[in-house]
Structure formats: structure tokens, C-alpha cells
Design a protein around this motif. Structure first.
Motif, PDB file in Angstrom:
ATOM      1  N   ILE A   5       1.028  -1.155  -0.334  1.00  0.00           N
ATOM      2  CA  ILE A   5      -0.490  -0.013  -0.341  1.00  0.00           C
ATOM      3  C   ILE A   5       1.267   1.229  -0.013  1.00  0.00           C
ATOM      4  O   ILE A   5       0.205   2.055  -0.548  1.00  0.00           O
ATOM      5  N   CYS A   9       1.162   3.860  -2.752  1.00  0.00           N
ATOM      6  CA  CYS A   9       0.787   5.766  -2.242  1.00  0.00           C
ATOM      7  C   CYS A   9       2.241   6.595  -2.595  1.00  0.00           C
ATOM      8  O   CYS A   9       2.306   7.791  -3.187  1.00  0.00           O
ATOM      9  N   PHE A  15      -6.596   4.824  -4.563  1.00  0.00           N
ATOM     10  CA  PHE A  15      -7.217   3.540  -4.158  1.00  0.00           C
ATOM     11  C   PHE A  15      -5.744   2.830  -3.425  1.00  0.00           C
ATOM     12  O   PHE A  15      -6.831   3.182  -2.008  1.00  0.00           O
ATOM     13  N   ALA A  16      -4.840   3.588  -3.156  1.00  0.00           N
ATOM     14  CA  ALA A  16      -3.955   3.009  -2.314  1.00  0.00           C
ATOM     15  C   ALA A  16      -4.485   4.197  -1.042  1.00  0.00           C
ATOM     16  O   ALA A  16      -3.512   3.331  -0.180  1.00  0.00           O
ATOM     17  N   GLN A  17      -3.821   5.386  -1.482  1.00  0.00           N
ATOM     18  CA  GLN A  17      -3.958   6.556  -0.249  1.00  0.00           C
ATOM     19  C   GLN A  17      -5.678   5.829   0.021  1.00  0.00           C
ATOM     20  O   GLN A  17      -4.958   6.072   1.323  1.00  0.00           O
ATOM     21  N   ARG A  18      -6.720   5.596  -0.400  1.00  0.00           N
ATOM     22  CA  ARG A  18      -8.079   5.300   0.411  1.00  0.00           C
ATOM     23  C   ARG A  18      -7.559   4.129   1.274  1.00  0.00           C
ATOM     24  O   ARG A  18      -8.011   3.973   3.042  1.00  0.00           O
ATOM     25  N   ARG A  19      -7.551   3.272   0.945  1.00  0.00           N
ATOM     26  CA  ARG A  19      -6.833   1.577   1.757  1.00  0.00           C
ATOM     27  C   ARG A  19      -6.171   2.586   2.812  1.00  0.00           C
ATOM     28  O   ARG A  19      -6.415   1.688   3.952  1.00  0.00           O
ATOM     29  N   LEU A  20      -4.726   2.861   2.910  1.00  0.00           N
ATOM     30  CA  LEU A  20      -4.392   3.471   3.920  1.00  0.00           C
ATOM     31  C   LEU A  20      -4.911   4.644   4.931  1.00  0.00           C
ATOM     32  O   LEU A  20      -5.017   4.420   5.767  1.00  0.00           O
ATOM     33  N   TYR A  21      -5.518   4.890   4.215  1.00  0.00           N
ATOM     34  CA  TYR A  21      -6.562   5.951   5.360  1.00  0.00           C
ATOM     35  C   TYR A  21      -7.213   5.367   6.193  1.00  0.00           C
ATOM     36  O   TYR A  21      -7.883   5.566   7.368  1.00  0.00           O
ATOM     37  N   ASP A  22      -8.183   4.341   5.901  1.00  0.00           N
ATOM     38  CA  ASP A  22      -9.162   3.368   5.622  1.00  0.00           C
ATOM     39  C   ASP A  22      -8.293   2.688   7.313  1.00  0.00           C
ATOM     40  O   ASP A  22      -9.158   2.848   8.848  1.00  0.00           O
ATOM     41  N   HIS A  23      -6.846   2.729   6.658  1.00  0.00           N
ATOM     42  CA  HIS A  23      -6.118   1.264   8.039  1.00  0.00           C
ATOM     43  C   HIS A  23      -6.236   2.007   8.841  1.00  0.00           C
ATOM     44  O   HIS A  23      -6.300   2.141  10.004  1.00  0.00           O
TER      45      HIS A  23
END
Length: 183
Positions: A5, A9, A15-23
Motif C-alpha cells: 500500500i 501511495c 486507491f492505495a491512499q484510500r486503503r491507507l486512510y481506511d487502515h
């Protein structure tokens, strides 16, 4: 998983930024909330922290998930402190008198009855100066020297503020029916 991720980023993949944010969003929100009382302002601080994270991730060298989290937490703490300085609506209480040890109650232990949310609310009710030093020292693990540098205060002022924060928090805990003993 996080390493990939971060790599994505670094390529500015949304999409990776969103995954990092969600995590990390919930953890970093709670961290920022320790310093910023207003929930809407906390969200703004969190968004600014993530913007800074996404702008800086290109220079971040991934070694472990823990190092990633520490790096992101430092950015969130710094962003929270910058927000407090910018808004200037803080109730800083700096007193350069030497810190004295605050005596702790020796009442019965009721740790099982302590609820994290209740204690968090009591910490939030501390004056901003006390709360900030308390959180930086007790929760984030900064030294008094580091706190002094971050807040532009002396090391002794940091120690004094911590002592006063502990005394105030002890009084709030007692007032709200919590009892504990120092081990």
C-alpha cells in the motif's frame, strides 16, 4: 500488505491512499482528539495530517508496519500542535515554578471499573497546556526535552505542567468517583 500500500501511495495511487486512510483513520483521529477538543476541528486536523502524509510518503522508506505507524503518528501530533498554535483559542497555563511530585491517593484500586471513554473525557477537560504536555509525555512517550522543543517551553516548564496535569486529573478522577492506588 501495508508495504505494498505504501509503495502504491508513493506512486500517488488514489486507491492505495484510500486503503491507507481506511487502515489508520480511526487511530489517528483518536490521537488528534487528545489535543483538539472540538470534533469538527479534529477532523480537519486529521485531513491535514493525511494530506501531509500523502505528500511526504515519497520520501518515506518502509521498514516495518510499526515504523510506518510511528511516522504517521508523529505527523498527526505535529499537525495537532500546529492547529493549537494557529487557532490561539487555547487555554495555555505555563508556570515556570519547579515541578513537585504530586502525591497519589492510596485508596482501593478500582481499575476494573475505569472506562477508557470516561477517562478520555476527563483528560479532554484539562486545560490545553496541561492536556498537551500530559498526552505528549504519558501517552506518546516524548521526553520533557522533546516536549520543550515542540511547544517552545523549557524542560522544567514541561515537568511542571505534567505535575499539575497529574494533580488535576487525580482530582477529576476522585470527583467523578474513580479511586486508584499507585504501584
Amino acid at each position: 500488505m501495508l508495504q505494498e500500500i505504501v509503495r502504491q501511495c508513493q506512486r500517488e495511487n488514489p486507491f492505495a491512499q484510500r486503503r491507507l486512510y481506511d487502515h489508520f483513520a480511526n487511530r489517528l483521529y483518536r490521537l488528534c482528539r487528545r489535543y483538539v477538543r472540538n470534533p469538527l476541528e479534529t477532523e480537519e486536523v486529521l485531513m491535514n495530517a493525511f494530506l501531509k502524509i500523502f505528500r511526504s510518503v515519497g520520501g518515506f522508506e518502509y521498514r516495518s508496519d510499526d515504523e510506518l505507524e510511528v511516522w504517521m503518528k508523529r505527523i498527526a501530533v505535529n499537525e495537532s500542535l500546529m492547529h493549537l498554535r494557529r487557532t490561539k483559542n487555547t487555554e495555555w497555563v505555563w508556570d515556570d515554578t519547579p515541578a513537585e511530585e504530586v502525591p497519589y491517593s492510596t485508596g482501593s484500586s478500582a481499575e476494573a471499573d475505569l472506562h477508557a471513554e470516561g477517562i478520555h473525557e476527563l483528560i479532554l477537560s484539562l486545560p490545553d497546556g496541561y492536556r498537551t504536555v500530559f498526552c505528549l509525555y504519558a501517552l506518546e512517550g516524548y521526553s520533557h526535552k522533546e516536549i520543550g522543543t515542540l511547544l517552545n517551553i523549557s524542560e522544567n516548564t514541561s515537568k511542571s505542567q505534567l505535575s499539575k496535569a497529574r494533580a488535576a486529573l487525580q482530582a477529576l478522577l476522585t470527583k467523578n468517583g474513580y479511586s486508584y492506588e499507585r504501584r
